[in-house]
Design a protein around this motif. Structure first.
Motif, PDB file in Angstrom:
ATOM      1  N   UNK A 405       0.829  -1.207   0.000  1.00  0.00           N
ATOM      2  CA  UNK A 405       0.000   0.000   0.000  1.00  0.00           C
ATOM      3  C   UNK A 405       0.861   1.253   0.000  1.00  0.00           C
ATOM      4  N   UNK A 406       1.934   1.239   0.756  1.00  0.00           N
ATOM      5  CA  UNK A 406       2.838   2.402   0.789  1.00  0.00           C
ATOM      6  C   UNK A 406       3.466   2.626  -0.582  1.00  0.00           C
ATOM      7  N   UNK A 407       3.846   1.548  -1.223  1.00  0.00           N
ATOM      8  CA  UNK A 407       4.390   1.686  -2.586  1.00  0.00           C
ATOM      9  C   UNK A 407       3.389   2.378  -3.496  1.00  0.00           C
ATOM     10  N   UNK A 408       2.119   1.981  -3.403  1.00  0.00           N
ATOM     11  CA  UNK A 408       1.087   2.580  -4.244  1.00  0.00           C
ATOM     12  C   UNK A 408       0.845   4.041  -3.880  1.00  0.00           C
ATOM     13  N   UNK A 409       0.868   4.353  -2.589  1.00  0.00           N
ATOM     14  CA  UNK A 409       0.673   5.739  -2.157  1.00  0.00           C
ATOM     15  C   UNK A 409       1.772   6.647  -2.711  1.00  0.00           C
ATOM     16  N   UNK A 410       2.984   6.154  -2.684  1.00  0.00           N
ATOM     17  CA  UNK A 410       4.095   6.941  -3.220  1.00  0.00           C
ATOM     18  C   UNK A 410       3.985   7.058  -4.731  1.00  0.00           C
ATOM     19  N   UNK A 411       3.669   5.953  -5.398  1.00  0.00           N
ATOM     20  CA  UNK A 411       3.554   5.972  -6.862  1.00  0.00           C
ATOM     21  C   UNK A 411       2.435   6.887  -7.330  1.00  0.00           C
ATOM     22  N   UNK A 412       1.371   6.997  -6.515  1.00  0.00           N
ATOM     23  CA  UNK A 412       0.228   7.835  -6.880  1.00  0.00           C
ATOM     24  C   UNK A 412       0.381   9.280  -6.424  1.00  0.00           C
ATOM     25  N   UNK A 413       1.556   9.612  -5.872  1.00  0.00           N
ATOM     26  CA  UNK A 413       1.870  10.982  -5.435  1.00  0.00           C
ATOM     27  C   UNK A 413       0.875  11.501  -4.402  1.00  0.00           C
ATOM     28  N   UNK A 414       0.501  10.615  -3.481  1.00  0.00           N
ATOM     29  CA  UNK A 414      -0.357  11.048  -2.388  1.00  0.00           C
ATOM     30  C   UNK A 414       0.439  11.956  -1.447  1.00  0.00           C
ATOM     31  N   UNK A 415      -0.246  12.896  -0.815  1.00  0.00           N
ATOM     32  CA  UNK A 415       0.423  13.839   0.085  1.00  0.00           C
ATOM     33  C   UNK A 415       0.530  13.252   1.487  1.00  0.00           C
ATOM     34  N   UNK A 416       1.682  13.389   2.089  1.00  0.00           N
ATOM     35  CA  UNK A 416       1.873  12.993   3.476  1.00  0.00           C
ATOM     36  C   UNK A 416       2.723  14.008   4.223  1.00  0.00           C
ATOM     37  N   UNK A 417       3.135  15.084   3.526  1.00  0.00           N
ATOM     38  CA  UNK A 417       3.947  16.140   4.127  1.00  0.00           C
ATOM     39  C   UNK A 417       3.773  17.397   3.302  1.00  0.00           C
ATOM     40  N   UNK A 418       4.233  18.510   3.852  1.00  0.00           N
ATOM     41  CA  UNK A 418       4.163  19.759   3.095  1.00  0.00           C
ATOM     42  C   UNK A 418       4.964  19.653   1.795  1.00  0.00           C
ATOM     43  N   UNK A 419       6.049  18.900   1.825  1.00  0.00           N
ATOM     44  CA  UNK A 419       6.884  18.757   0.631  1.00  0.00           C
ATOM     45  C   UNK A 419       6.165  17.994  -0.474  1.00  0.00           C
ATOM     46  N   UNK A 420       5.314  17.056  -0.099  1.00  0.00           N
ATOM     47  CA  UNK A 420       4.620  16.239  -1.106  1.00  0.00           C
ATOM     48  C   UNK A 420       3.233  16.784  -1.451  1.00  0.00           C
ATOM     49  N   UNK A 421       2.787  17.822  -0.750  1.00  0.00           N
ATOM     50  CA  UNK A 421       1.491  18.439  -1.053  1.00  0.00           C
ATOM     51  C   UNK A 421       1.588  19.202  -2.373  1.00  0.00           C
ATOM     52  N   UNK A 422       0.604  19.005  -3.243  1.00  0.00           N
ATOM     53  CA  UNK A 422       0.624  19.642  -4.565  1.00  0.00           C
ATOM     54  C   UNK A 422       0.134  21.086  -4.512  1.00  0.00           C
ATOM     55  N   UNK A 423       0.228  21.694  -3.367  1.00  0.00           N
ATOM     56  CA  UNK A 423      -0.171  23.091  -3.174  1.00  0.00           C
ATOM     57  C   UNK A 423       0.914  23.796  -2.385  1.00  0.00           C
ATOM     58  N   UNK A 424       1.386  24.918  -2.878  1.00  0.00           N
ATOM     59  CA  UNK A 424       2.458  25.662  -2.236  1.00  0.00           C
ATOM     60  C   UNK A 424       1.967  27.053  -1.852  1.00  0.00           C
ATOM     61  N   UNK A 425       2.745  27.698  -1.046  1.00  0.00           N
ATOM     62  CA  UNK A 425       2.380  29.045  -0.625  1.00  0.00           C
ATOM     63  C   UNK A 425       2.216  29.993  -1.796  1.00  0.00           C
ATOM     64  N   UNK A 426       3.055  29.836  -2.801  1.00  0.00           N
ATOM     65  CA  UNK A 426       2.956  30.721  -3.969  1.00  0.00           C
ATOM     66  C   UNK A 426       1.630  30.537  -4.699  1.00  0.00           C
TER      67      UNK A 426
END
Length: 468
Positions: A405-426
């Motif tokens: 499941x973790x492999x799939x979460x990473x492959x699907x670009x799921x967010x688990x941190x600010x770095x992996x969130x597809x939304x930035x302050x800008x």
């Protein structure tokens, strides 16, 4: 014709250095690891030469032939010849003086023959010399010990270890790396002389311990040479014979640790998410396996039914591991990764998307390789389960399901941190949010929503969720 021993060819650079020395009237031999490995059918070791000349004579002969020389170890009669980028160590025949610090000879004496030089070496498998024309010189049965997969001290074992206590850990490292056994007299000397390890610099002890761990045979080292391993890490001594009083544990704490080390080392190479069988196990995984339960003796309680508990042992173990590894001069990154694994090795986990993302968040941040550390966490949890009673083995299937499941979460670009969130302050500022604390608040809200599954980890959908 190229010079070869047992099908392993001596490099042209090393042969040139040997020829130059002998052309100057200075007898020379190939010694040490290259000879040992060649006799075993491999060629994984750099070439070392020993020579009849003093280091000054050896240097003069090599420089006269246009060979670059580095004065790398002249205190002990050693120099390094550099030919076409290859480094060949050249050491004079020598006898060692008194070992006043239990590690280094106080002085060295130039020896007249190679036989005297071989007599001072540590183990028979390392005490052979070879020459392209004169052949193999094996005075102590090293070739026979290789054939029988035995590590044996040259001469009287206690004397070898009293001269240099670090040789004890080297003996274990060789035995683990080569999958050899240590012959009985040498093994007994390891136990008898283990307290001498206190005289060795902790950094050197740490290097040898890691060398043992990454062979994947560290569990064997713990079980076969407990006195020495507990001298290297005194905190392990409290684990020996410590009855866990638990139906979930078939072994005492020390033997459980040994079994976890063995399983982690062997199975980490063949886990579901890959792994190169030719690469050694991860140092952080192996240190974590070694120290994951070191906090158990200090947290032991017994309930009214006589059952043992170790509440808080991962937290205490992580603190103890940090102190141990700092004492052994391990790198800060290695200590950080190891202590994270220990701190969370016993955390209950479920094959649930949100729960796994929460754990991934713990293992994220600057300098952390989340994918690698999650793989190592599963390796450690699996080894821990297999090191308990058979009734716990079922958990392995759950672990592997979570790993996938973790492999799939990473492959699907799921967010688990600010770095992996597809939304930035800008992105928020571009959508009209004024710079300031609200930017951080909105990002945290978006991350929480994405991790819970309320919104996909895509910029436009995250903005829409925030009504921006």
């Amino acid at each position: 014709m190229r010079a070869q021993l047992n099908g392993t060819y001596l490099s042209d650079a090393a042969l040139r250095v040997l020829r130059v020395l002998e052309a100057a009237g200075l007898e020379a031999w190939v010694v040490g690891g290259w000879v040992r490995d060649a006799l075993m059918g491999g060629s994984g070791h750099d070439v070392d030469l020993c020579c009849a000349g003093t280091w000054q004579q050896n240097e003069a002969a090599l420089e006269a032939a246009g060979i670059q020389v580095v004065e790398s170890g002249i205190k002990f009669g050693g120099i390094t010849a550099v030919v076409d980028g290859e480094r060949i160590e050249v050491t004079t025949y020598r006898l060692d003086g008194f070992y006043t610090d239990g590690r280094h000879p106080e002085s060295i004496v130039h020896a007249s023959c190679v036989e005297d030089d071989l007599a001072r070496r540590d183990f028979t498998v390392n005490a052979m010399a070879w020459h392209p024309e004169r052949g193999l010189l094996d005075l102590y049965g090293g070739q026979d010990d290789l054939a029988h997969k035995v590590i044996r001290a040259v001469g009287e074992p206690r004397r070898r270890f009293e001269e240099d206590a670090l040789r004890m850990l080297r003996a274990v490292r060789f035995a683990c790396r080569l999958d050899f056994r240590i012959e009985p007299a040498t093994a007994q000397a390891l136990a008898d002389c283990a307290p001498l390890l206190d005289a060795v610099a902790r950094e050197r002890v740490g290097i040898e311990l890691e060398g043992i761990l990454v062979t994947a045979h560290g569990g064997d080292a713990l079980l076969r040479y407990p006195e020495l391993m507990c001298a290297a890490i005194p905190e392990l001594a409290a684990c020996r014979g410590f009855d866990q009083h638990s139906p979930y544990h078939a072994y005492d704490v020390y033997e459980h640790i040994a079994r976890v080390l063995t399983v982690a080392g062997e199975l980490s190479r063949f886990r579901i998410d890959g792994g190169d069988p030719d690469q050694p196990p991860s140092p952080s995984l192996m240190w974590a396996a070694l120290l994951h339960d070191v906090g158990k003796p200090g947290t032991f309680t017994v309930d009214e039914n006589g059952r043992g508990h170790f509440y808080g042992h991962p937290e205490l173990g992580a603190t103890m591991a940090r102190d141990i590894m700092r004492r052994l001069s391990c790198s800060n990154d290695l200590i950080r990764d190891t202590c994270l694994l220990i701190r969370y090795h016993d955390r209950p986990m479920m094959a649930d998307r949100e729960d796994l993302l929460k754990v991934m968040r713990i293992f994220s941040g600057e300098g952390l390789n989340t994918a690698r550390l999650m793989g190592e966490l599963f390796d450690l949890k699996r080894a821990d389960a297999l090191g308990k009673a058979p009734s716990c083995f079922y958990y392995v299937e759950d672990i592997e399901r979570m790993r996938e499941m973790v492999r799939e979460l990473i492959a699907n670009h799921e967010a688990y941190s600010m770095e992996t969130l597809a939304l930035k302050g800008r992105d928020l500022i571009a959508a009209g949010v004024k710079p300031g604390p609200r930017v951080g608040e909105l990002l945290r809200r978006a991350l929480k929503a994405s991790m819970s599954g309320a919104v996909p980890n895509r910029t436009d959908e995250l903005l829409a969720y925030l009504d921006l």
